[in-house]
Scaffold this active site. Structure first.
Site, short mmCIF file in Angstrom:
data_model
loop_
_atom_site.label_atom_id
_atom_site.label_comp_id
_atom_site.label_asym_id
_atom_site.label_seq_id
_atom_site.Cartn_x
_atom_site.Cartn_y
_atom_site.Cartn_z
N HIS A 1 -48.63 -43.04 -0.48
CA HIS A 1 -48.09 -42.14 -1.33
C HIS A 1 -46.48 -42.34 -1.52
O HIS A 1 -45.72 -41.64 -1.90
CB HIS A 1 -48.14 -40.84 -0.59
CG HIS A 1 -47.47 -40.62 0.48
ND1 HIS A 1 -47.96 -40.69 1.63
CD2 HIS A 1 -46.11 -39.85 0.59
CE1 HIS A 1 -47.07 -40.66 2.75
NE2 HIS A 1 -46.11 -40.00 2.18
C1 UD1 Z 1 -42.93 -35.86 0.52
C2 UD1 Z 1 -41.63 -36.47 1.14
C3 UD1 Z 1 -42.24 -37.71 1.77
C4 UD1 Z 1 -43.56 -37.13 2.73
C5 UD1 Z 1 -44.48 -36.63 1.94
C6 UD1 Z 1 -45.66 -36.13 2.86
C7 UD1 Z 1 -39.38 -36.37 -0.08
C8 UD1 Z 1 -38.44 -37.11 -0.74
N1 UD1 Z 1 -40.67 -37.24 0.30
O1 UD1 Z 1 -43.41 -37.05 -0.77
O2 UD1 Z 1 -41.23 -38.02 2.84
O3 UD1 Z 1 -43.85 -38.45 3.33
O4 UD1 Z 1 -43.83 -35.70 1.22
O5 UD1 Z 1 -46.69 -36.07 1.82
O6 UD1 Z 1 -39.21 -35.26 0.39
N2 UD1 Z 1 -47.68 -33.02 -5.72
C9 UD1 Z 1 -48.83 -32.07 -5.99
N3 UD1 Z 1 -49.26 -31.07 -5.42
C10 UD1 Z 1 -48.55 -30.80 -4.09
C11 UD1 Z 1 -47.46 -31.53 -3.67
C12 UD1 Z 1 -47.11 -32.59 -4.57
O7 UD1 Z 1 -49.68 -32.43 -7.00
O8 UD1 Z 1 -48.89 -29.84 -3.33
C13 UD1 Z 1 -47.60 -34.06 -6.55
C14 UD1 Z 1 -46.45 -33.53 -7.61
O9 UD1 Z 1 -46.91 -34.34 -8.96
C15 UD1 Z 1 -45.07 -34.04 -7.17
C16 UD1 Z 1 -45.53 -35.30 -6.46
O10 UD1 Z 1 -46.89 -35.09 -5.74
O11 UD1 Z 1 -44.37 -34.32 -8.02
C17 UD1 Z 1 -44.40 -35.72 -5.20
O12 UD1 Z 1 -44.46 -34.85 -4.53
P1 UD1 Z 1 -42.98 -34.58 -3.82
O13 UD1 Z 1 -43.13 -33.32 -2.55
O14 UD1 Z 1 -41.95 -34.67 -4.24
O15 UD1 Z 1 -43.10 -35.83 -2.63
P2 UD1 Z 1 -44.26 -36.40 -1.89
O16 UD1 Z 1 -44.44 -37.80 -2.58
O17 UD1 Z 1 -45.20 -35.55 -1.64
N1 UDP Z 2 -53.12 -36.56 6.66
C1 UDP Z 2 -54.15 -35.49 6.65
N2 UDP Z 2 -55.04 -35.75 5.44
C2 UDP Z 2 -54.79 -36.74 4.57
C3 UDP Z 2 -53.79 -37.65 4.94
C4 UDP Z 2 -53.06 -37.50 5.88
O1 UDP Z 2 -54.30 -34.59 7.39
O2 UDP Z 2 -55.99 -36.76 3.57
C5 UDP Z 2 -52.24 -36.34 7.80
C6 UDP Z 2 -51.91 -37.64 8.86
O3 UDP Z 2 -52.79 -37.92 9.63
C7 UDP Z 2 -50.64 -37.26 9.18
C8 UDP Z 2 -49.91 -36.37 8.20
O4 UDP Z 2 -51.00 -36.01 7.25
O5 UDP Z 2 -50.84 -36.29 10.24
C9 UDP Z 2 -48.84 -37.39 7.49
O6 UDP Z 2 -48.76 -36.77 6.41
P1 UDP Z 2 -48.06 -37.72 4.87
O7 UDP Z 2 -48.86 -39.04 5.30
O8 UDP Z 2 -48.34 -36.71 4.02
O9 UDP Z 2 -46.55 -37.75 5.19
P2 UDP Z 2 -45.65 -39.14 6.20
O10 UDP Z 2 -46.07 -38.67 7.42
O11 UDP Z 2 -45.48 -40.15 5.56
O12 UDP Z 2 -44.33 -38.31 5.90
#
Ligand code: UD1
Ligand code: UDP
Length: 357
Positions: free
Chosen positions: A204
């Site tokens: 992601h």
């Molecule tokens: C964010 C964090 C990242 C973290 C990740 C965990 C920042 C800059 N990034 O990334 O560090 O690893 O969360 O998962 O804060 N979206 C949905 N539904 C949701 C959430 C997101 O559809 O509930 C989609 C939307 O299109 C959105 C995109 O995901 O624009 C990105 O979401 P965003 O929270 O901006 O960044 P993440 O990639 O989730």
């Molecule tokens: N995780 C989860 N379901 C999923 C994928 C990840 O519960 O489908 C958990 C994962 O095991 C870890 C946390 O979500 O505990 C990590 O979140 P994410 O990968 O979104 O963010 P990051 O750690 O890269 O910031």
């Protein structure tokens, strides 16, 4: 009792809060703010339900958007709550936009700021999480590092006060749920896989999803993986795949694409995997905890010890490197458990109790 405002917004922060909140609540009045950065049921509410996290006192309902809009909206809405609640301390986790936005609000209102997962660095300011880390660590008053590397990085920045290596709060949760995670064999039959004979995949990072060439390179690996693959798809990645028209690259008999899954199921699937393919910081260290090897799809990681000990191999979005790494995987003998024994939340609470006196 002193009042703490815990601010969360994204999936990994709910998981970290699940570990810390019960400890904080023994000694403090805790109020929880959810920024609304993640909002899909399977990215947010399902973790509150599964991990028994108290319902947030406030939801800022910010949602998705451009980063400065998102952070600015969070700050404006959080400001109102801070003025009303007047907390003695704010607790933030990791390195998301929610973390940095809350850190700035704490600083402007002279509220002491505790950073959980402090001191980590990827040394690349083009990564959004890196600037979030730098902002938060510039403003924090209490630094709760998950490892000695965090302490060293802060020392290199000239930060010495209130810096503690407490271990990682995510390990607390893994230790707490260990039995449940390891013994959930029926889950494997639901997914039609066998112990040690499949790959658990997540992806992601903005750098990997928002660049369609890199995304194509990563997806192209799937066809050549000689094992079943369970790909737990982040909504960001699904959207990017649809926008680039790459859906067909997922249509392979040995690949199961599934929506974001719950915490315990993902842990069970990591625990029994042959290896993980990921750019998730959380999955990187969880795989290490489960003594499962990882192939990392990002070019940088803050979990450098896992690379040094040979558990994770940093490949980036590079097809030939990934395939070569898969071919040569060999479990290392060294495993230092550098993230602690699972008592980080207790240590954080004790330090805050003393520090906020
Ligand atoms: C964010 C964090 C990242 C973290 C990740 C965990 C920042 C800059 N990034 O990334 O560090 O690893 O969360 O998962 O804060 N979206 C949905 N539904 C949701 C959430 C997101 O559809 O509930 C989609 C939307 O299109 C959105 C995109 O995901 O624009 C990105 O979401 P965003 O929270 O901006 O960044 P993440 O990639 O989730
Ligand atoms: N995780 C989860 N379901 C999923 C994928 C990840 O519960 O489908 C958990 C994962 O095991 C870890 C946390 O979500 O505990 C990590 O979140 P994410 O990968 O979104 O963010 P990051 O750690 O890269 O910031």
């Amino acid at each position: 009792m002193k009042k703490i405002l815990s601010v969360v917004g994204a999936r990994p922060q709910f998981i970290k809060l699940a570990a810390l909140s019960p400890e904080l609540r023994r000694c403090f009045i805790e109020k929880i703010v959810h920024t609304g950065q993640h909002y899909d049921v399977d990215m947010s509410q399902s973790f509150f339900d599964e991990l028994h996290i108290p319902k947030p006192d406030y939801n800022l309902e910010v949602g998705s958007g451009k980063p400065c809009w998102q952070m600015g909206t969070m700050m404006m809405r959080l400001e109102e709550i801070v003025e009303k609640e007047k907390p003695d301390c704010m607790v933030v986790f990791g390195d998301t936009n929610s973390t940095a936005a809350a850190a700035i609000v704490a600083a402007r209102y002279s509220i002491r700021l505790a950073h959980v997962e402090a001191g980590l660095r990827e040394f690349d300011k083009s990564i959004p999480e890196e600037t979030n880390k730098l902002i938060t660590d510039s403003l924090a008053d209490f630094y709760f590092c998950p490892s000695e590397t965090g302490v060293k990085n802060l020392r290199d920045m000239g930060i010495h006060n209130q810096v503690y290596n407490v271990g990682d709060v995510m390990i607390d949760l893994l230790v707490h749920y260990r039995e449940k995670i390891n013994k959930n064999d029926t889950l494997l039959s639901i997914y039609g896989v066998e112990k040690g004979n499949y790959v658990f995949m997540t992806c992601h990072r903005a750098a990997n999803t928002d660049d369609s060439e890199k995304l194509r390179e990563i997806l192209s690996v799937l066809a050549d993986i000689p094992l079943e693959v369970i790909f737990a798809m982040h909504p960001r990645t699904m959207r990017a795949i649809e926008l680039s028209g790459f859906e067909k690259m997922l249509v392979l008999p040995h690949v199961k694409v599934v929506p974001p899954m719950g915490y315990l199921d993902s842990q069970t699937l990591i625990h029994h995997a042959s290896f993980v393919l990921t750019d998730s910081g959380g999955v990187t260290k969880e795989a290490y905890f489960h003594r499962v090897q990882g192939i990392l799809l990002d070019t940088q990681t803050e979990w450098v010890e896992t690379i040094e000990e040979g558990w994770n191999i940093q490949c980036g979005p590079n097809r030939s490197k990934i395939l070569k790494a898969i071919e040569h995987l060999q479990k290392p003998s060294k495993h230092s458990d550098f993230l602690g024994e699972g008592n980080a939340s207790k240590k954080i609470t004790e330090i805050l109790l003393e520090g906020l006196r």
